[in-house]
Design a protein around this motif. Structure first.
Motif, mmCIF file in Angstrom:
data_model
loop_
_atom_site.group_PDB
_atom_site.id
_atom_site.type_symbol
_atom_site.label_atom_id
_atom_site.label_comp_id
_atom_site.label_asym_id
_atom_site.label_seq_id
_atom_site.Cartn_x
_atom_site.Cartn_y
_atom_site.Cartn_z
ATOM 1 N N GLU A 91 64.956 32.520 123.679
ATOM 2 C CA GLU A 91 64.350 31.638 123.084
ATOM 3 C C GLU A 91 65.067 31.064 121.530
ATOM 4 O O GLU A 91 65.882 32.218 120.585
ATOM 5 C CB GLU A 91 63.083 31.505 122.674
ATOM 6 C CG GLU A 91 62.470 30.806 121.937
ATOM 7 C CD GLU A 91 60.856 30.310 121.529
ATOM 8 O OE1 GLU A 91 60.370 29.601 121.073
ATOM 9 O OE2 GLU A 91 60.377 31.734 122.150
ATOM 10 N N LEU A 92 65.186 29.821 121.574
ATOM 11 C CA LEU A 92 67.083 29.461 119.891
ATOM 12 C C LEU A 92 66.063 29.851 119.065
ATOM 13 O O LEU A 92 64.736 29.047 118.933
ATOM 14 C CB LEU A 92 67.190 28.233 120.784
ATOM 15 C CG LEU A 92 68.174 28.148 121.541
ATOM 16 C CD1 LEU A 92 68.269 26.865 122.002
ATOM 17 C CD2 LEU A 92 69.365 29.516 121.744
ATOM 18 N N THR A 93 66.523 29.919 117.570
ATOM 19 C CA THR A 93 66.261 29.725 116.323
ATOM 20 C C THR A 93 65.987 28.240 115.825
ATOM 21 O O THR A 93 66.894 27.459 116.959
ATOM 22 C CB THR A 93 66.589 31.256 115.622
ATOM 23 O OG1 THR A 93 67.654 29.839 114.953
ATOM 24 C CG2 THR A 93 66.584 31.730 115.414
ATOM 25 N N ARG A 94 65.305 28.196 115.154
ATOM 26 C CA ARG A 94 64.954 27.007 114.913
ATOM 27 C C ARG A 94 66.349 26.460 113.924
ATOM 28 O O ARG A 94 67.601 25.357 113.978
ATOM 29 C CB ARG A 94 64.198 26.932 113.124
ATOM 30 C CG ARG A 94 62.721 26.624 114.100
ATOM 31 C CD ARG A 94 61.518 26.798 112.777
ATOM 32 N NE ARG A 94 59.819 26.907 113.868
ATOM 33 C CZ ARG A 94 59.106 27.635 113.453
ATOM 34 N NH1 ARG A 94 59.465 28.098 111.905
ATOM 35 N NH2 ARG A 94 57.893 28.015 113.804
ATOM 36 N N ASP A 119 70.543 27.853 103.885
ATOM 37 C CA ASP A 119 70.171 29.382 103.603
ATOM 38 C C ASP A 119 69.641 29.040 102.089
ATOM 39 O O ASP A 119 68.722 29.938 101.388
ATOM 40 C CB ASP A 119 71.515 28.927 103.309
ATOM 41 C CG ASP A 119 72.240 29.963 104.494
ATOM 42 O OD1 ASP A 119 72.034 30.267 105.032
ATOM 43 O OD2 ASP A 119 74.180 29.396 104.354
ATOM 44 N N ALA A 120 69.531 27.605 102.019
ATOM 45 C CA ALA A 120 68.678 27.373 100.734
ATOM 46 C C ALA A 120 67.397 27.571 100.889
ATOM 47 O O ALA A 120 65.867 27.811 100.290
ATOM 48 C CB ALA A 120 68.647 25.993 100.824
ATOM 49 N N HIS A 121 66.800 27.477 102.358
ATOM 50 C CA HIS A 121 64.908 27.670 102.497
ATOM 51 C C HIS A 121 65.524 28.636 103.858
ATOM 52 O O HIS A 121 64.609 28.068 105.340
ATOM 53 C CB HIS A 121 64.627 26.479 103.490
ATOM 54 C CG HIS A 121 64.668 25.201 101.891
ATOM 55 N ND1 HIS A 121 63.806 25.218 100.981
ATOM 56 C CD2 HIS A 121 65.358 24.077 101.854
ATOM 57 C CE1 HIS A 121 64.408 24.251 100.396
ATOM 58 N NE2 HIS A 121 64.424 23.624 101.203
ATOM 59 N N PRO A 122 65.188 30.145 103.666
ATOM 60 C CA PRO A 122 65.658 31.201 104.912
ATOM 61 C C PRO A 122 63.941 31.058 105.245
ATOM 62 O O PRO A 122 63.802 30.906 107.118
ATOM 63 C CB PRO A 122 65.609 32.082 103.707
ATOM 64 C CG PRO A 122 65.724 32.353 102.803
ATOM 65 C CD PRO A 122 65.781 30.779 102.132
ATOM 66 N N GLU A 123 63.131 30.707 104.814
ATOM 67 C CA GLU A 123 61.534 31.063 105.024
ATOM 68 C C GLU A 123 61.255 29.806 106.602
ATOM 69 O O GLU A 123 60.390 30.223 107.854
ATOM 70 C CB GLU A 123 60.570 30.777 104.300
ATOM 71 C CG GLU A 123 60.516 29.521 104.183
ATOM 72 C CD GLU A 123 61.318 28.840 102.887
ATOM 73 O OE1 GLU A 123 61.037 27.648 102.791
ATOM 74 O OE2 GLU A 123 62.144 29.434 102.149
ATOM 75 N N ARG A 124 62.071 29.403 106.842
ATOM 76 C CA ARG A 124 62.122 28.135 107.424
ATOM 77 C C ARG A 124 62.915 28.569 108.685
ATOM 78 O O ARG A 124 62.866 27.711 109.625
ATOM 79 C CB ARG A 124 62.236 26.332 107.552
ATOM 80 C CG ARG A 124 61.247 26.170 106.124
ATOM 81 C CD ARG A 124 61.883 25.002 105.807
ATOM 82 N NE ARG A 124 60.849 24.167 104.542
ATOM 83 C CZ ARG A 124 60.625 23.783 104.005
ATOM 84 N NH1 ARG A 124 62.369 22.991 103.821
ATOM 85 N NH2 ARG A 124 60.530 23.344 102.759
ATOM 86 N N ASP A 125 64.068 29.350 108.905
ATOM 87 C CA ASP A 125 64.517 29.794 109.390
ATOM 88 C C ASP A 125 64.250 31.032 110.496
ATOM 89 O O ASP A 125 64.447 32.271 110.678
ATOM 90 C CB ASP A 125 66.272 30.672 110.072
ATOM 91 C CG ASP A 125 67.299 30.374 110.097
ATOM 92 O OD1 ASP A 125 66.815 30.511 111.543
ATOM 93 O OD2 ASP A 125 67.509 31.391 109.770
ATOM 94 N N SER A 126 63.082 30.587 111.691
ATOM 95 C CA SER A 126 62.849 32.147 112.590
ATOM 96 C C SER A 126 62.516 30.733 113.782
ATOM 97 O O SER A 126 62.322 29.948 113.816
ATOM 98 C CB SER A 126 61.535 32.276 111.729
ATOM 99 O OG SER A 126 60.420 31.551 111.541
ATOM 100 N N VAL A 127 62.655 32.287 115.284
ATOM 101 C CA VAL A 127 61.732 31.496 115.910
ATOM 102 C C VAL A 127 60.270 31.357 116.247
ATOM 103 O O VAL A 127 59.468 32.405 115.196
ATOM 104 C CB VAL A 127 61.896 33.026 116.988
ATOM 105 C CG1 VAL A 127 60.790 32.715 118.371
ATOM 106 C CG2 VAL A 127 63.410 33.107 117.137
ATOM 107 N N PRO A 128 59.458 30.461 116.623
ATOM 108 C CA PRO A 128 58.056 30.477 116.592
ATOM 109 C C PRO A 128 57.479 31.320 117.180
ATOM 110 O O PRO A 128 57.680 31.896 117.442
ATOM 111 C CB PRO A 128 57.952 29.394 117.519
ATOM 112 C CG PRO A 128 59.146 28.601 117.664
ATOM 113 C CD PRO A 128 60.067 29.047 117.581
ATOM 114 N N VAL A 129 56.517 30.957 116.299
ATOM 115 C CA VAL A 129 55.422 32.724 116.707
ATOM 116 C C VAL A 129 54.816 33.003 118.366
ATOM 117 O O VAL A 129 54.462 32.043 118.542
ATOM 118 C CB VAL A 129 54.107 33.192 116.113
ATOM 119 C CG1 VAL A 129 53.430 34.058 116.049
ATOM 120 C CG2 VAL A 129 54.680 32.808 113.843
#
Length: 142
Positions: A91-94, A119-129
């Motif tokens: 699965e690709l990351t966001r 880079d400015a919003h690292p909390e948004r860079d994730s694979v969906p739970v």
């Protein structure tokens, strides 16, 4: 002669920039999984070919330039994450998906801007739970 030298210089510059380790200071053109470069380039080349095919049809069936650009851009945005996911078998990351989509709109610069955003919003860079599925217990009626 000048045109072929310009094309050769551009190709050499792109090869240097597309190398995963290529960077100047903290700037890296290609970040993340290097396996994602080939499918992105392949889909981009395919969509470029599709653009010219749509524009060079007979006048009765030809799309306008804007229509051809729009159709191939949306096609690129849809196909690149699909093909890339098949290639890397995960699965690709966001971030990866958004960088690919931005590169379809504005090559290189779009991906660079999207990386700066994540880079400015690292909390948004994730694979969906992933939701853990609990096994169902079947009640047997006797």
């Amino acid at each position: 002669m000048k045109k072929s030298m310009s094309v050769a210089a551009l190709a050499a510059a792109l090869v240097m920039l597309l190398t995963p380790d290529a960077h100047a200071g903290d700037f890296q053109l290609i970040r993340g999984d290097p396996q994602l470069v080939a499918p992105s380039v392949a889909v981009g080349v395919g969509m470029t070919g599709a653009y010219f095919a749509l524009r060079n049809r007979s006048p009765a069936h030809r799309l306008s330039e804007g229509g051809a650009i729009g159709l191939t851009t949306v096609g690129c945005m849809a196909l690149t994450p699909i093909v890339s996911g098949i290639v890397v078998q995960r699965e690709l990351t966001r971030r990866e998906v958004h960088v690919m989509m931005a590169d379809c709109v504005v090559p290189f610069i779009g991906g660079w801007l999207m990386n700066a955003y994540f880079d400015a919003h690292p909390e948004r860079d994730s694979v969906p739970v992933k939701v853990a599925l609990r096994p169902r217990h079947h009640r047997h009626h006797h």
